[in-house]
Design a protein around this motif. Structure first.
Motif, PDB file in Angstrom:
ATOM      1  N   TYR A 104      80.492 200.252  37.024  1.00  0.00           N
ATOM      2  CA  TYR A 104      81.348 200.902  38.006  1.00  0.00           C
ATOM      3  C   TYR A 104      80.524 201.253  39.236  1.00  0.00           C
ATOM      4  O   TYR A 104      79.508 201.933  39.134  1.00  0.00           O
ATOM      5  CB  TYR A 104      81.969 202.168  37.413  1.00  0.00           C
ATOM      6  N   CYS A 105      80.965 200.764  40.399  1.00  0.00           N
ATOM      7  CA  CYS A 105      80.332 201.083  41.675  1.00  0.00           C
ATOM      8  C   CYS A 105      81.419 201.641  42.592  1.00  0.00           C
ATOM      9  O   CYS A 105      82.214 200.884  43.154  1.00  0.00           O
ATOM     10  CB  CYS A 105      79.681 199.841  42.282  1.00  0.00           C
ATOM     11  N   GLN A 151      77.093 203.052  37.955  1.00  0.00           N
ATOM     12  CA  GLN A 151      76.977 203.534  36.582  1.00  0.00           C
ATOM     13  C   GLN A 151      77.380 202.399  35.661  1.00  0.00           C
ATOM     14  O   GLN A 151      78.196 201.551  36.038  1.00  0.00           O
ATOM     15  CB  GLN A 151      77.923 204.709  36.332  1.00  0.00           C
ATOM     16  N   TYR A 152      76.829 202.414  34.459  1.00  0.00           N
ATOM     17  CA  TYR A 152      77.249 201.402  33.493  1.00  0.00           C
ATOM     18  C   TYR A 152      77.156 201.939  32.078  1.00  0.00           C
ATOM     19  O   TYR A 152      76.452 202.910  31.808  1.00  0.00           O
ATOM     20  CB  TYR A 152      76.414 200.122  33.630  1.00  0.00           C
ATOM     21  N   VAL A 153      77.921 201.299  31.191  1.00  0.00           N
ATOM     22  CA  VAL A 153      77.821 201.536  29.753  1.00  0.00           C
ATOM     23  C   VAL A 153      77.686 200.183  29.071  1.00  0.00           C
ATOM     24  O   VAL A 153      78.240 199.185  29.527  1.00  0.00           O
ATOM     25  CB  VAL A 153      79.030 202.302  29.163  1.00  0.00           C
ATOM     26  N   CYS A 184      89.631 196.968  33.364  1.00  0.00           N
ATOM     27  CA  CYS A 184      88.831 196.798  34.587  1.00  0.00           C
ATOM     28  C   CYS A 184      89.627 196.102  35.682  1.00  0.00           C
ATOM     29  O   CYS A 184      89.584 196.506  36.847  1.00  0.00           O
ATOM     30  CB  CYS A 184      87.566 195.998  34.277  1.00  0.00           C
ATOM     31  N   ALA A 185      90.353 195.048  35.317  1.00  0.00           N
ATOM     32  CA  ALA A 185      91.104 194.263  36.295  1.00  0.00           C
ATOM     33  C   ALA A 185      92.382 194.947  36.752  1.00  0.00           C
ATOM     34  O   ALA A 185      92.967 194.574  37.770  1.00  0.00           O
ATOM     35  CB  ALA A 185      91.437 192.893  35.699  1.00  0.00           C
ATOM     36  N   GLY A 186      92.837 195.943  35.986  1.00  0.00           N
ATOM     37  CA  GLY A 186      94.077 196.626  36.343  1.00  0.00           C
ATOM     38  C   GLY A 186      95.301 195.799  36.033  1.00  0.00           C
ATOM     39  O   GLY A 186      96.325 195.923  36.706  1.00  0.00           O
ATOM     40  N   ASP A 187      95.216 194.958  35.003  1.00  0.00           N
ATOM     41  CA  ASP A 187      96.373 194.130  34.661  1.00  0.00           C
ATOM     42  C   ASP A 187      96.973 194.520  33.312  1.00  0.00           C
ATOM     43  O   ASP A 187      96.494 195.442  32.652  1.00  0.00           O
ATOM     44  CB  ASP A 187      96.032 192.641  34.733  1.00  0.00           C
ATOM     45  N   GLU A 188      98.020 193.823  32.919  1.00  0.00           N
ATOM     46  CA  GLU A 188      98.797 194.183  31.730  1.00  0.00           C
ATOM     47  C   GLU A 188      97.989 194.174  30.434  1.00  0.00           C
ATOM     48  O   GLU A 188      98.343 194.863  29.479  1.00  0.00           O
ATOM     49  CB  GLU A 188     100.023 193.268  31.581  1.00  0.00           C
ATOM     50  N   ARG A 189      96.885 193.450  30.372  1.00  0.00           N
ATOM     51  CA  ARG A 189      96.055 193.450  29.159  1.00  0.00           C
ATOM     52  C   ARG A 189      95.486 194.827  28.869  1.00  0.00           C
ATOM     53  O   ARG A 189      95.175 195.147  27.723  1.00  0.00           O
ATOM     54  CB  ARG A 189      94.890 192.457  29.285  1.00  0.00           C
ATOM     55  N   GLY A 190      95.354 195.667  29.901  1.00  0.00           N
ATOM     56  CA  GLY A 190      94.764 196.993  29.751  1.00  0.00           C
ATOM     57  C   GLY A 190      95.756 198.103  29.494  1.00  0.00           C
ATOM     58  O   GLY A 190      95.363 199.271  29.459  1.00  0.00           O
ATOM     59  N   GLY A 191      97.020 197.766  29.325  1.00  0.00           N
ATOM     60  CA  GLY A 191      98.030 198.780  29.021  1.00  0.00           C
ATOM     61  C   GLY A 191      98.121 199.852  30.094  1.00  0.00           C
ATOM     62  O   GLY A 191      97.829 199.618  31.271  1.00  0.00           O
ATOM     63  N   ALA A 192      98.501 201.044  29.679  1.00  0.00           N
ATOM     64  CA  ALA A 192      98.713 202.153  30.620  1.00  0.00           C
ATOM     65  C   ALA A 192      97.436 202.551  31.354  1.00  0.00           C
ATOM     66  O   ALA A 192      97.481 202.955  32.523  1.00  0.00           O
ATOM     67  CB  ALA A 192      99.282 203.358  29.881  1.00  0.00           C
ATOM     68  N   ALA A 193      96.291 202.421  30.699  1.00  0.00           N
ATOM     69  CA  ALA A 193      95.022 202.795  31.340  1.00  0.00           C
ATOM     70  C   ALA A 193      94.747 201.954  32.581  1.00  0.00           C
ATOM     71  O   ALA A 193      94.111 202.424  33.527  1.00  0.00           O
ATOM     72  CB  ALA A 193      93.866 202.659  30.353  1.00  0.00           C
ATOM     73  N   THR A 236      89.013 206.780  37.025  1.00  0.00           N
ATOM     74  CA  THR A 236      89.688 207.211  35.801  1.00  0.00           C
ATOM     75  C   THR A 236      89.580 206.124  34.733  1.00  0.00           C
ATOM     76  O   THR A 236      89.358 206.416  33.554  1.00  0.00           O
ATOM     77  CB  THR A 236      91.163 207.551  36.092  1.00  0.00           C
ATOM     78  N   ARG A 237      89.721 204.869  35.148  1.00  0.00           N
ATOM     79  CA  ARG A 237      89.585 203.758  34.196  1.00  0.00           C
ATOM     80  C   ARG A 237      88.175 203.710  33.615  1.00  0.00           C
ATOM     81  O   ARG A 237      87.997 203.494  32.421  1.00  0.00           O
ATOM     82  CB  ARG A 237      89.905 202.418  34.876  1.00  0.00           C
ATOM     83  N   PHE A 238      87.160 203.914  34.465  1.00  0.00           N
ATOM     84  CA  PHE A 238      85.793 203.929  33.950  1.00  0.00           C
ATOM     85  C   PHE A 238      85.628 205.097  32.975  1.00  0.00           C
ATOM     86  O   PHE A 238      85.010 204.955  31.922  1.00  0.00           O
ATOM     87  CB  PHE A 238      84.771 204.009  35.077  1.00  0.00           C
ATOM     88  N   GLY A 239      86.189 206.249  33.308  1.00  0.00           N
ATOM     89  CA  GLY A 239      86.132 207.397  32.411  1.00  0.00           C
ATOM     90  C   GLY A 239      86.762 207.087  31.062  1.00  0.00           C
ATOM     91  O   GLY A 239      86.238 207.476  30.011  1.00  0.00           O
ATOM     92  N   PHE A 240      87.864 206.366  31.066  1.00  0.00           N
ATOM     93  CA  PHE A 240      88.528 205.964  29.827  1.00  0.00           C
ATOM     94  C   PHE A 240      87.627 205.038  29.017  1.00  0.00           C
ATOM     95  O   PHE A 240      87.482 205.198  27.804  1.00  0.00           O
ATOM     96  CB  PHE A 240      89.853 205.269  30.162  1.00  0.00           C
TER      97      PHE A 240
END
Length: 127
Positions: A31-32, A8-10, A72-81, A88-92
């Motif tokens: 997202y795959c 899926q993509y946006v 996307c990377a799951g690092d501190e730049r993305g905050g709590a998400a 869930t991250r893709f949903g966000f």
């Protein structure tokens, strides 16, 4: 023969004035689930953006795109998400919002190489 994988993509859009419904495509999030892959790719043509939206702070737009990278990377730049599972991250990231950086509708497809598909989508829809 390689296995076809669903994805899926946006498309990420720069929408400085929501009420005018004008936008420029600036990125893609793909997202795959089968590959546990959530990646973003973006390209901001500063001259083009400033020509169409002269009052826009392009650096703020790029900060928003860096936030998407962090989610996307799951690092501190993305905050709590960024600490959530990939789905869930893709949903966000795909959730509608009224900010300068907005996701378009969700689309899907099949590919043997999600990373190459992300680049193809970026080249086709953004550049």
């Amino acid at each position: 023969m390689s296995e076809l994988l669903p994805y899926q993509y946006v498309v990420l859009r720069c929408v400085p004035r929501v009420e005018r419904e004008e936008f420029l495509n600036v990125g893609v999030v793909l997202y795959c689930q089968a590959r546990d892959l959530l990646e973003a790719a973006w390209h901001v043509d500063t001259d083009r953006v400033q020509h169409v939206f002269p009052d826009l702070d392009v650096s703020r737009l790029c900060e928003g795109l860096a936030f998407v990278d962090g989610v996307c990377a799951g690092d501190e730049r993305g905050g709590a998400a960024a600490s959530q599972p990939l789905g869930t991250r893709f949903g966000f990231l795909k959730a509608p919002r009224s900010t300068v950086l907005q996701p378009g509708p969700v689309h899907g497809g099949m590919t043997t190489d999600p990373g190459a598909e992300l680049q193809r989508l970026l080249d086709r829809l953004v550049r």
